[in-house]
Design an enzyme around this catalytic site. Structure first.
Site, short mmCIF file in Angstrom:
data_model
loop_
_atom_site.label_atom_id
_atom_site.label_comp_id
_atom_site.label_asym_id
_atom_site.label_seq_id
_atom_site.Cartn_x
_atom_site.Cartn_y
_atom_site.Cartn_z
N THR A 1 26.22 50.35 -0.38
CA THR A 1 25.99 51.80 -0.39
C THR A 1 27.06 52.49 -1.22
O THR A 1 28.04 51.88 -1.66
CB THR A 1 26.02 52.38 1.04
OG1 THR A 1 27.36 52.28 1.54
CG2 THR A 1 25.06 51.62 1.96
N HIS B 1 29.19 54.54 -0.13
CA HIS B 1 30.35 54.82 0.72
C HIS B 1 31.65 54.37 0.05
O HIS B 1 32.67 55.07 0.09
CB HIS B 1 30.17 54.11 2.07
CG HIS B 1 31.27 54.36 3.05
ND1 HIS B 1 31.43 55.55 3.71
CD2 HIS B 1 32.28 53.56 3.47
CE1 HIS B 1 32.48 55.48 4.50
NE2 HIS B 1 33.02 54.28 4.38
#
Length: 154
Positions: free
Chosen positions: A86, A88
């Site tokens: 992801t 993130h």
């Protein structure tokens, strides 16, 4: 012309180390390297304080607290952010690097970025004490040099 350089004499210097617990295996190896680097250059064990934080994102806050304290000549920030599937990773890396740089500029003290940002766990392991050296050790040496350089400049 004046030329200023920091040296690696660290007698009397005190350092704080902030370590992210997430990816603790890597953070622990970086911490071992940093402690080794400080002690090899003359820093006494009692002049080293270590603060563990949950992850890399929390490092800047505790680094700021340590950097504001007159007790420390410098702060070493250690941890590992390893890319996942992801976005993130991108946010954490960006904010941690900005946060650490900001703390250094605000405090006027060396706050060293020793947070690994890697694509794989293998890359992190390489930089935490195997074939690519130990970035914790390198960060400690940078902290000593910068603390001395700042003291020299006044």
């Amino acid at each position: 012309m004046n030329i200023f350089e920091g040296n690696l004499v660290s007698e009397g210097l005190k350092f704080g180390i902030v370590v992210g617990r997430f990816n603790e295996f890597i953070g622990g190896k970086l911490l071992e390297g940093a402690i080794d680097g400080l002690k090899r250059h003359g820093v006494k064990e009692e002049d080293i304080d270590i603060a563990w934080v949950p992850g890399a994102f929390e490092i800047p806050l505790i680094a700021k607290k340590m950097a504001k304290s007159p007790k420390y000549d410098g702060v070493i920030c250690l941890g590992a952010v390893i890319k996942g599937s992801t976005s993130h990773y991108d946010y954490v890396c960006s904010e941690v690097s900005k946060g650490i740089a900001s703390v250094s500029l605000e405090s006027g003290k060396p706050v060293i970025f020793g947070v690994l940002t890697t694509n794989t766990i293998e890359q992190a392991i390489e930089r935490a004490g195997t074939k690519a050296g130990n970035k914790g050790y390198e960060s400690a040496v940078s902290a000593i040099e910068m603390a001395n350089l700042l003291n020299t400049i006044g």
